[in-house]
Scaffold this motif. Sequence first.
Motif, PDB file in Angstrom:
ATOM      1  N   ALA A  32       0.817  -1.224   0.000  1.00 42.37           N
ATOM      2  CA  ALA A  32       0.000   0.000   0.000  1.00 42.37           C
ATOM      3  C   ALA A  32       0.849   1.272   0.000  1.00 42.37           C
ATOM      4  CB  ALA A  32      -0.950   0.006   1.182  1.00 42.37           C
ATOM      5  N   LEU A  33       1.876   1.330   0.818  1.00 47.93           N
ATOM      6  CA  LEU A  33       2.722   2.527   0.873  1.00 47.93           C
ATOM      7  C   LEU A  33       3.479   2.718  -0.442  1.00 47.93           C
ATOM      8  CD1 LEU A  33       3.796   4.913   2.462  1.00 47.93           C
ATOM      9  CD2 LEU A  33       5.553   3.406   3.409  1.00 47.93           C
ATOM     10  N   GLU A  34       4.018   1.635  -0.962  1.00 49.81           N
ATOM     11  CA  GLU A  34       4.731   1.700  -2.250  1.00 49.81           C
ATOM     12  C   GLU A  34       3.782   2.131  -3.374  1.00 49.81           C
ATOM     13  OE1 GLU A  34       6.883  -1.375  -5.357  1.00 49.81           O
ATOM     14  OE2 GLU A  34       6.833  -1.896  -3.240  1.00 49.81           O
ATOM     15  N   ASP A  35       2.569   1.585  -3.379  1.00 46.35           N
ATOM     16  CA  ASP A  35       1.574   1.957  -4.393  1.00 46.35           C
ATOM     17  C   ASP A  35       1.255   3.445  -4.307  1.00 46.35           C
ATOM     18  OD1 ASP A  35       1.460  -0.692  -5.161  1.00 46.35           O
ATOM     19  OD2 ASP A  35      -0.407  -1.112  -4.096  1.00 46.35           O
ATOM     20  N   ARG A  36       1.069   3.946  -3.093  1.00 51.64           N
ATOM     21  CA  ARG A  36       0.745   5.360  -2.900  1.00 51.64           C
ATOM     22  C   ARG A  36       1.879   6.247  -3.405  1.00 51.64           C
ATOM     23  NH1 ARG A  36       0.214   7.072   2.865  1.00 51.64           N
ATOM     24  NH2 ARG A  36      -0.735   5.032   2.951  1.00 51.64           N
ATOM     25  N   GLN A  37       3.118   5.843  -3.189  1.00 55.14           N
ATOM     26  CA  GLN A  37       4.252   6.634  -3.667  1.00 55.14           C
ATOM     27  C   GLN A  37       4.304   6.671  -5.188  1.00 55.14           C
ATOM     28  OE1 GLN A  37       7.419   4.710  -1.497  1.00 55.14           O
ATOM     29  NE2 GLN A  37       7.373   6.255   0.113  1.00 55.14           N
ATOM     30  N   ILE A  38       3.994   5.559  -5.824  1.00 58.71           N
ATOM     31  CA  ILE A  38       3.978   5.499  -7.291  1.00 58.71           C
ATOM     32  C   ILE A  38       2.840   6.346  -7.844  1.00 58.71           C
ATOM     33  CG2 ILE A  38       3.504   3.957  -9.244  1.00 58.71           C
ATOM     34  CD1 ILE A  38       5.010   1.768  -7.640  1.00 58.71           C
ATOM     35  N   GLN A  39       1.705   6.355  -7.149  1.00 56.93           N
ATOM     36  CA  GLN A  39       0.492   7.004  -7.634  1.00 56.93           C
ATOM     37  C   GLN A  39       0.407   8.490  -7.288  1.00 56.93           C
ATOM     38  OE1 GLN A  39      -2.327   4.544  -5.586  1.00 56.93           O
ATOM     39  NE2 GLN A  39      -2.305   2.945  -7.151  1.00 56.93           N
ATOM     40  N   SER A  40       1.367   9.019  -6.535  1.00 54.63           N
ATOM     41  CA  SER A  40       1.278  10.406  -6.055  1.00 54.63           C
ATOM     42  C   SER A  40       2.479  11.232  -6.485  1.00 54.63           C
ATOM     43  CB  SER A  40       1.201  10.431  -4.524  1.00 54.63           C
ATOM     44  OG  SER A  40       0.098   9.690  -4.071  1.00 54.63           O
ATOM     45  N   ARG A  41       2.209  12.525  -6.748  1.00 55.42           N
ATOM     46  CA  ARG A  41       3.277  13.490  -7.049  1.00 55.42           C
ATOM     47  C   ARG A  41       2.926  14.813  -6.400  1.00 55.42           C
ATOM     48  NH1 ARG A  41       5.126   9.578  -8.498  1.00 55.42           N
ATOM     49  NH2 ARG A  41       6.369   9.032 -10.290  1.00 55.42           N
ATOM     50  N   ARG A  42       3.977  15.516  -5.970  1.00 55.17           N
ATOM     51  CA  ARG A  42       3.810  16.837  -5.364  1.00 55.17           C
ATOM     52  C   ARG A  42       4.067  17.892  -6.428  1.00 55.17           C
ATOM     53  NH1 ARG A  42       7.182  20.389  -3.258  1.00 55.17           N
ATOM     54  NH2 ARG A  42       8.932  18.967  -3.271  1.00 55.17           N
ATOM     55  N   PHE A  43       3.211  18.913  -6.460  1.00 51.88           N
ATOM     56  CA  PHE A  43       3.357  20.034  -7.375  1.00 51.88           C
ATOM     57  C   PHE A  43       3.486  21.313  -6.553  1.00 51.88           C
ATOM     58  CE2 PHE A  43       1.548  16.741  -9.936  1.00 51.88           C
ATOM     59  CZ  PHE A  43       2.141  16.914 -11.174  1.00 51.88           C
ATOM     60  N   ASP A  44       4.383  22.184  -6.972  1.00 57.02           N
ATOM     61  CA  ASP A  44       4.651  23.430  -6.239  1.00 57.02           C
ATOM     62  C   ASP A  44       3.601  24.490  -6.547  1.00 57.02           C
ATOM     63  OD1 ASP A  44       6.910  22.410  -4.978  1.00 57.02           O
ATOM     64  OD2 ASP A  44       8.183  22.901  -6.679  1.00 57.02           O
ATOM     65  N   SER A  45       2.382  24.184  -6.208  1.00 56.05           N
ATOM     66  CA  SER A  45       1.274  25.111  -6.414  1.00 56.05           C
ATOM     67  C   SER A  45       0.123  24.680  -5.517  1.00 56.05           C
ATOM     68  CB  SER A  45       0.817  25.089  -7.871  1.00 56.05           C
ATOM     69  OG  SER A  45      -0.358  25.847  -8.033  1.00 56.05           O
ATOM     70  N   THR A  46      -0.619  25.658  -5.024  1.00 50.29           N
ATOM     71  CA  THR A  46      -1.850  25.338  -4.285  1.00 50.29           C
ATOM     72  C   THR A  46      -3.072  25.699  -5.115  1.00 50.29           C
ATOM     73  OG1 THR A  46      -1.767  27.486  -3.194  1.00 50.29           O
ATOM     74  CG2 THR A  46      -0.824  25.613  -1.993  1.00 50.29           C
ATOM     75  N   ASP A  47      -2.840  26.055  -6.379  1.00 49.42           N
ATOM     76  CA  ASP A  47      -3.934  26.406  -7.279  1.00 49.42           C
ATOM     77  C   ASP A  47      -4.540  25.115  -7.843  1.00 49.42           C
ATOM     78  OD1 ASP A  47      -5.717  27.431  -9.082  1.00 49.42           O
ATOM     79  OD2 ASP A  47      -4.243  28.624 -10.194  1.00 49.42           O
ATOM     80  N   GLU A  48      -5.437  24.517  -7.066  1.00 51.10           N
ATOM     81  CA  GLU A  48      -6.030  23.239  -7.444  1.00 51.10           C
ATOM     82  C   GLU A  48      -6.812  23.333  -8.749  1.00 51.10           C
ATOM     83  OE1 GLU A  48      -8.206  21.419  -4.258  1.00 51.10           O
ATOM     84  OE2 GLU A  48      -6.483  21.460  -2.911  1.00 51.10           O
ATOM     85  N   ILE A  49      -7.405  24.476  -9.014  1.00 44.28           N
ATOM     86  CA  ILE A  49      -8.191  24.654 -10.244  1.00 44.28           C
ATOM     87  C   ILE A  49      -7.275  24.529 -11.467  1.00 44.28           C
ATOM     88  CG2 ILE A  49      -9.665  26.238 -11.547  1.00 44.28           C
ATOM     89  CD1 ILE A  49     -11.003  25.127  -9.030  1.00 44.28           C
ATOM     90  N   SER A  50      -6.100  25.155 -11.409  1.00 42.02           N
ATOM     91  CA  SER A  50      -5.165  25.070 -12.533  1.00 42.02           C
ATOM     92  C   SER A  50      -4.642  23.647 -12.713  1.00 42.02           C
ATOM     93  CB  SER A  50      -3.983  26.017 -12.325  1.00 42.02           C
ATOM     94  OG  SER A  50      -4.410  27.351 -12.409  1.00 42.02           O
ATOM     95  N   ILE A  51      -4.344  22.990 -11.596  1.00 38.02           N
ATOM     96  CA  ILE A  51      -3.866  21.605 -11.687  1.00 38.02           C
ATOM     97  C   ILE A  51      -4.970  20.714 -12.244  1.00 38.02           C
ATOM     98  CG2 ILE A  51      -3.034  19.613 -10.374  1.00 38.02           C
ATOM     99  CD1 ILE A  51      -1.739  21.620  -8.413  1.00 38.02           C
ATOM    100  N   LEU A  52      -6.195  20.937 -11.807  1.00 40.16           N
ATOM    101  CA  LEU A  52      -7.326  20.158 -12.304  1.00 40.16           C
ATOM    102  C   LEU A  52      -7.532  20.407 -13.799  1.00 40.16           C
ATOM    103  CD1 LEU A  52      -9.278  18.182 -10.926  1.00 40.16           C
ATOM    104  CD2 LEU A  52     -10.896  20.047 -10.722  1.00 40.16           C
TER     105      LEU A  52
END
Length: 175
Positions: A32-52
């Motif tokens: 589960a932890l390994e899967d979450r790391q593969i499935q997740s990325r951090r982006f240097d923005s809090t503008d969720e609308i733009s990321i969406l």
Amino acid sequence: MYIGVFGILLIALLTGCASGPPPDAFRMSATALEDRQIQSRRFDSTDEISILAASVGVLQDLGYALDISNADLGVLTASKELDASNAGQFAAMILLAALGGGSTPIDDDQKVRICLVINESLENKGSSVVRVTMNRFIWNTQGQITKAETLKEPELYQAFFAKLSKATFLEAHEI
């Protein structure tokens, strides 16, 4: 008569409720932890609308149709229907039919569904975490689901996040 029927229904109801969930219902898998790391990325923005918006663009470029999108929650799902025909299964079906085995269902259609969730990072202020899960469902020629699985190949997620990184850069710079 009614008391007897009522008593049997009450016992059946109480017996069904007493079993509860299986003991491992809330136990995380070993990966589960390994899967979450593969499935997740951090982006240097809090503008969720733009990321969406960038996510929608990437998914549409990849041929996915948007199923659900909720900007307030930072959630979207998209899906893509594909042919699941397999030449090996088709040949085996023909051979079995020739030997008098009758009609055998084979894989026919598949749907790949992507669920994307954006959350503000708890560890890094001023950034967001995007988590993507990819699932595949395969139906046979009789309309029955023959396979339902979470796609775990790291290359799929790496390719998606590479495209999303480019798209968020372009979105942020209005290119």
